[in-house]
Design a protein around this motif. Structure first.
Motif, PDB file in Angstrom:
ATOM      1  N   VAL A   1      80.285   8.554  40.321  1.00 59.41           N
ATOM      2  CA  VAL A   1      79.318   9.365  40.026  1.00 59.41           C
ATOM      3  C   VAL A   1      78.370   9.464  41.087  1.00 59.41           C
ATOM      4  CG1 VAL A   1      77.539  10.125  38.536  1.00 59.41           C
ATOM      5  CG2 VAL A   1      79.584   9.112  37.450  1.00 59.41           C
ATOM      6  N   GLU A   2      77.975   8.376  41.573  1.00 55.76           N
ATOM      7  CA  GLU A   2      76.807   8.055  42.655  1.00 55.76           C
ATOM      8  C   GLU A   2      77.542   8.928  43.976  1.00 55.76           C
ATOM      9  OE1 GLU A   2      77.655   5.654  40.641  1.00 55.76           O
ATOM     10  OE2 GLU A   2      76.020   4.641  40.030  1.00 55.76           O
ATOM     11  N   ARG A   3      79.011   8.789  44.449  1.00 53.20           N
ATOM     12  CA  ARG A   3      79.526   9.421  45.267  1.00 53.20           C
ATOM     13  C   ARG A   3      79.491  10.967  45.333  1.00 53.20           C
ATOM     14  NH1 ARG A   3      83.866   5.610  47.792  1.00 53.20           N
ATOM     15  NH2 ARG A   3      82.640   3.642  47.343  1.00 53.20           N
ATOM     16  N   LEU A   4      79.766  11.336  44.286  1.00 52.90           N
ATOM     17  CA  LEU A   4      79.645  12.720  43.980  1.00 52.90           C
ATOM     18  C   LEU A   4      78.216  13.175  44.168  1.00 52.90           C
ATOM     19  CD1 LEU A   4      80.451  15.499  42.969  1.00 52.90           C
ATOM     20  CD2 LEU A   4      80.239  14.849  40.708  1.00 52.90           C
ATOM     21  N   ILE A   5      77.164  12.694  43.568  1.00 52.35           N
ATOM     22  CA  ILE A   5      75.802  12.902  43.712  1.00 52.35           C
ATOM     23  C   ILE A   5      75.219  12.721  45.372  1.00 52.35           C
ATOM     24  CG2 ILE A   5      73.424  12.197  43.058  1.00 52.35           C
ATOM     25  CD1 ILE A   5      74.576  12.103  40.446  1.00 52.35           C
ATOM     26  N   LEU A   6      75.985  11.550  45.693  1.00 50.28           N
ATOM     27  CA  LEU A   6      75.424  11.493  47.291  1.00 50.28           C
ATOM     28  C   LEU A   6      75.915  12.654  48.074  1.00 50.28           C
ATOM     29  CD1 LEU A   6      74.336   8.988  48.510  1.00 50.28           C
ATOM     30  CD2 LEU A   6      76.670   8.316  49.208  1.00 50.28           C
ATOM     31  N   ALA A   7      77.250  13.278  47.785  1.00 50.95           N
ATOM     32  CA  ALA A   7      77.813  14.469  48.513  1.00 50.95           C
ATOM     33  C   ALA A   7      76.911  15.708  48.040  1.00 50.95           C
ATOM     34  CB  ALA A   7      79.331  14.695  48.161  1.00 50.95           C
ATOM     35  N   ILE A   8      76.649  15.707  46.911  1.00 56.05           N
ATOM     36  CA  ILE A   8      75.886  16.985  46.554  1.00 56.05           C
ATOM     37  C   ILE A   8      74.429  16.934  47.407  1.00 56.05           C
ATOM     38  CG2 ILE A   8      74.636  17.932  44.561  1.00 56.05           C
ATOM     39  CD1 ILE A   8      76.813  17.073  42.757  1.00 56.05           C
ATOM     40  N   ASN A   9      73.806  15.783  47.186  1.00 53.63           N
ATOM     41  CA  ASN A   9      72.534  15.731  48.031  1.00 53.63           C
ATOM     42  C   ASN A   9      72.583  15.808  49.336  1.00 53.63           C
ATOM     43  OD1 ASN A   9      70.958  15.257  45.801  1.00 53.63           O
ATOM     44  ND2 ASN A   9      71.006  13.118  45.706  1.00 53.63           N
ATOM     45  N   LYS A  10      73.637  15.424  50.242  1.00 50.24           N
ATOM     46  CA  LYS A  10      73.901  15.601  51.461  1.00 50.24           C
ATOM     47  C   LYS A  10      74.031  17.003  51.885  1.00 50.24           C
ATOM     48  CE  LYS A  10      75.094  11.574  53.708  1.00 50.24           C
ATOM     49  NZ  LYS A  10      76.206  10.637  54.239  1.00 50.24           N
ATOM     50  N   GLN A  11      74.636  17.987  51.238  1.00 48.68           N
ATOM     51  CA  GLN A  11      75.051  19.147  51.409  1.00 48.68           C
ATOM     52  C   GLN A  11      73.634  20.026  51.044  1.00 48.68           C
ATOM     53  OE1 GLN A  11      79.705  19.034  50.491  1.00 48.68           O
ATOM     54  NE2 GLN A  11      78.631  20.482  49.559  1.00 48.68           N
ATOM     55  N   ASN A  12      72.843  19.275  49.932  1.00 47.85           N
ATOM     56  CA  ASN A  12      71.646  20.214  49.634  1.00 47.85           C
ATOM     57  C   ASN A  12      72.110  21.437  48.846  1.00 47.85           C
ATOM     58  OD1 ASN A  12      69.387  19.896  49.394  1.00 47.85           O
ATOM     59  ND2 ASN A  12      68.564  20.157  51.470  1.00 47.85           N
ATOM     60  N   ASN A  13      73.196  21.329  48.411  1.00 43.93           N
ATOM     61  CA  ASN A  13      73.800  22.691  47.546  1.00 43.93           C
ATOM     62  C   ASN A  13      73.557  22.670  45.982  1.00 43.93           C
ATOM     63  OD1 ASN A  13      75.688  20.673  46.837  1.00 43.93           O
ATOM     64  ND2 ASN A  13      77.578  21.924  47.547  1.00 43.93           N
ATOM     65  N   LEU A  14      72.894  21.643  45.642  1.00 41.65           N
ATOM     66  CA  LEU A  14      72.605  21.891  44.112  1.00 41.65           C
ATOM     67  C   LEU A  14      71.366  21.805  43.852  1.00 41.65           C
ATOM     68  CD1 LEU A  14      74.549  21.760  41.245  1.00 41.65           C
ATOM     69  CD2 LEU A  14      73.641  19.578  40.972  1.00 41.65           C
ATOM     70  N   SER A  15      70.779  22.952  43.530  1.00 43.45           N
ATOM     71  CA  SER A  15      69.480  23.071  42.995  1.00 43.45           C
ATOM     72  C   SER A  15      69.727  23.551  41.498  1.00 43.45           C
ATOM     73  CB  SER A  15      68.640  24.032  43.643  1.00 43.45           C
ATOM     74  OG  SER A  15      69.231  25.329  43.608  1.00 43.45           O
ATOM     75  N   ILE A  16      69.050  22.868  40.585  1.00 41.93           N
ATOM     76  CA  ILE A  16      69.476  23.373  39.110  1.00 41.93           C
ATOM     77  C   ILE A  16      68.254  23.973  38.600  1.00 41.93           C
ATOM     78  CG2 ILE A  16      70.308  22.517  37.034  1.00 41.93           C
ATOM     79  CD1 ILE A  16      70.400  19.667  38.849  1.00 41.93           C
ATOM     80  N   PRO A  17      68.172  25.450  39.020  1.00 41.11           N
ATOM     81  CA  PRO A  17      67.081  26.017  38.556  1.00 41.11           C
ATOM     82  C   PRO A  17      67.221  26.216  37.083  1.00 41.11           C
ATOM     83  CG  PRO A  17      68.765  27.541  39.466  1.00 41.11           C
ATOM     84  CD  PRO A  17      69.161  26.095  39.606  1.00 41.11           C
ATOM     85  N   PRO A  18      65.901  26.251  36.276  1.00 39.04           N
ATOM     86  CA  PRO A  18      65.983  26.653  35.094  1.00 39.04           C
ATOM     87  C   PRO A  18      66.298  27.919  34.693  1.00 39.04           C
ATOM     88  CG  PRO A  18      63.640  26.469  35.846  1.00 39.04           C
ATOM     89  CD  PRO A  18      64.669  26.032  37.002  1.00 39.04           C
ATOM     90  N   ASP A  19      66.859  28.239  33.598  1.00 45.31           N
ATOM     91  CA  ASP A  19      67.126  29.790  33.446  1.00 45.31           C
ATOM     92  C   ASP A  19      65.868  30.433  33.221  1.00 45.31           C
ATOM     93  OD1 ASP A  19      70.027  29.082  33.029  1.00 45.31           O
ATOM     94  OD2 ASP A  19      69.666  28.276  31.194  1.00 45.31           O
ATOM     95  N   ILE A  20      64.815  29.621  32.733  1.00 48.92           N
ATOM     96  CA  ILE A  20      63.604  30.660  32.209  1.00 48.92           C
ATOM     97  C   ILE A  20      62.526  29.628  32.526  1.00 48.92           C
ATOM     98  CG2 ILE A  20      62.361  31.404  30.361  1.00 48.92           C
ATOM     99  CD1 ILE A  20      64.991  31.785  28.774  1.00 48.92           C
ATOM    100  N   TYR A  21      61.471  30.516  33.258  1.00 47.83           N
ATOM    101  CA  TYR A  21      60.246  29.775  33.339  1.00 47.83           C
ATOM    102  C   TYR A  21      59.185  30.489  32.645  1.00 47.83           C
ATOM    103  CZ  TYR A  21      56.526  27.107  35.173  1.00 47.83           C
ATOM    104  OH  TYR A  21      55.392  26.309  35.539  1.00 47.83           O
ATOM    105  N   PHE A  22      58.481  29.835  31.895  1.00 49.43           N
ATOM    106  CA  PHE A  22      57.526  30.415  30.640  1.00 49.43           C
ATOM    107  C   PHE A  22      56.031  30.135  31.095  1.00 49.43           C
ATOM    108  CE2 PHE A  22      58.240  31.010  25.878  1.00 49.43           C
ATOM    109  CZ  PHE A  22      56.872  31.875  25.970  1.00 49.43           C
ATOM    110  N   ILE A  23      55.569  31.288  31.314  1.00 49.91           N
ATOM    111  CA  ILE A  23      54.107  31.514  31.707  1.00 49.91           C
ATOM    112  C   ILE A  23      53.387  31.832  30.791  1.00 49.91           C
ATOM    113  CG2 ILE A  23      52.562  32.692  33.109  1.00 49.91           C
ATOM    114  CD1 ILE A  23      54.564  33.220  35.426  1.00 49.91           C
TER     115      ILE A  23
END
Ligand code: AMP
Length: 419
Positions: free
Chosen positions: A309-331
């Motif tokens: 799991v750490e290696r997968l997360i390392l790869a994701i972070n290195k590529q900076n390709n996973l931003s997990i935006p919320p579906d909804i922001y509530f103002i």
């Protein structure tokens, strides 16, 4: 006073990091279940003998990496250093083979190995993995390889390489090892000291050596186990590669890929990515037709993989390709709107399965709008005192900028059908 710190090779995971961990874990749970795999959790420690027998007495894990101790009752116990043996133990203990001829199981869990800590290598780390127990056929191997590969594909991990080999059935191994030992006899002293000790103890593992000089010598002098496998095993491998080609999974037949654990037979595979640097292995796996019998059950074919799991997360972070935006922001603005907004946000999470982030800093409308844009939500919903008085809410599609006024009572339906 002593300052307590985490033990070498172990890490705390703080809220910021856990955002990505949760997203990755949720994703893995979903994809495993979509593929028909059921989750299994086994205890953190087992009888030491399970690992000795399951993994093999001459492996690195068993000889030097296990955290073992004798408890107050005199039992010899070990923190689990891998998960295939515990899963096989559970399969036998619960007589799962009698209930169904095939079981597809997966896990996400913490493991413990006393390795030399470095980037991507820890003493407590996590793996996700899958084990398919019951089928001897190559389509099952292909399913397992595709499952691992597709997880990385979905995370858009770059520069992946799937290496694949067959080491045949266990019966051919004694003869092959004899041939291997005698072919490298003359260059034995030129190999590194680790390789020299492996020749007698666990000669197959010579191929795992990272020393380029040893690898050159092996290329020159060592026979490959693949060239000794039976016709049936070769057919199995050819059918597997045919299916992988059909599935458009690129692979490289690496005759040196033997994998370190004793229980492998037939197919072995490993997925690496250069994004990771020196510790480039994302996951490894293969067939282990002998393990269940070795643990006291009847002969049962099985195939699986384990992935860091750490290696997968390392790869994701290195590529900076996973931003997990919320579906909804509530103002929301104003005390009354805040009370209602809290309830609506909760309902949307429960009833629509949406990731909803609600403002709790009571910032100005302008600052909240800026935050909604920054966090990358697909949809922003806005509830002010005016909207509340009219029992309506504003729903803004952040990609088009379109806004709709929706009755609060119809919001769940609107969100479910529009986002
Ligand atoms: P293995 O169980 O040794 O086949 O390892 C399977 C996967 O687990 C590897 O491909 C790595 O991604 C990961 N892994 C193995 N050992 C460690 C470790 N000490 N720290 C972090 N990840 C690891």
């Amino acid at each position: 006073m002593q300052n307590f710190r985490t033990i070498k090779g172990t890490h705390d995971l703080l809220p910021n990091e856990l955002i990505i961990w949760r997203a990755v874990e949720n994703f893995i749970h979903n994809i495993m279940q979509q593929n028909g795999y059921g989750e299994i959790r086994t205890p953190a420690f087992e009888n030491t003998e399970l690992f000795v027998r399951g993994i093999g007495t001459d492996t690195d894990i068993v000889t030097k990496e296990m955290y073992s101790w004798t408890d107050q009752g005199g039992n010899t116990l070990t923190l689990k250093p891998e998960l295939t043996a515990p899963v096989a133990r559970a399969y036998l203990q619960h007589q799962m083979g009698n209930q169904n001829p095939i079981h597809r199981l997966y896990y996400i869990d913490a493991l413990f190995r006393r390795e030399r800590p470095q980037k991507g290598r820890q003493r407590q780390f996590h793996q996700f993995g899958a084990e398919a127990i019951g089928s001897p056929n190559p389509e099952q191997d292909a399913e397992i390889i595709a499952l691992a590969y597709n997880i990385y594909k979905k995370f858009n991990i770059q520069d992946m390489s799937v290496r694949l080999n067959s080491i045949g059935n266990a019966e051919i191994r004694p003869l092959y090892l004899e041939t291997l030992r005698s072919s490298i006899k003359k260059i034995e002293m030129e190999l590194c000291t680790t390789c020299q000790t492996r020749i007698e103890k666990n000669a197959l593992r010579l191929f795992d050596c990272k020393n380029p000089h040893c690898q050159e010598l092996l290329d020159q002098y060592a026979p490959f186990i693949y060239d000794s496998i039976s016709d049936d095993d070769r057919n199995h491998f050819e059918m597997l590669t045919r299916i992988l080609k059909e599935m458009e999974i690129p692979y490289f037949h690496d005759k040196k890929l033997v994998r370190g654990l004793d229980y492998y037979s037939h197919t072995t595979f490993e997925i690496t990515s250069s994004v990771l640097g020196a510790q480039d292995a994302l996951c490894g796996g293969g067939r282990y037709n002998g393990l269940i019998e070795q643990l006291g059950g009847k002969s049962t074919p099985a195939v699986g993989f384990a992935a860091g799991v750490e290696r997968l997360i390392l790869a994701i972070n290195k590529q900076n390709n996973l931003s997990i935006p919320p579906d909804i922001y509530f103002i929301h603005l104003g005390d009354e709107a805040t009370v209602t907004a809290s309830k609506i946000a909760n309902d949307l999470r429960l009833n629509c399965g949406k990731i909803v982030v609600m403002e709790t800093l009571r910032r100005s409308l302008k600052a909240q709008m800026r935050e909604a844009g920054r966090c990358g939500a697909n949809t922003t919903i806005i509830l002010g005192e005016k909207e509340l008085a009219e029992s309506k809410i504003i729903v803004k599609d952040m990609s088009t900028g379109n806004q709709n006024e929706v009755p609060i009572s119809e919001l769940s339906k609107f969100i479910s059908s529009n986002s």
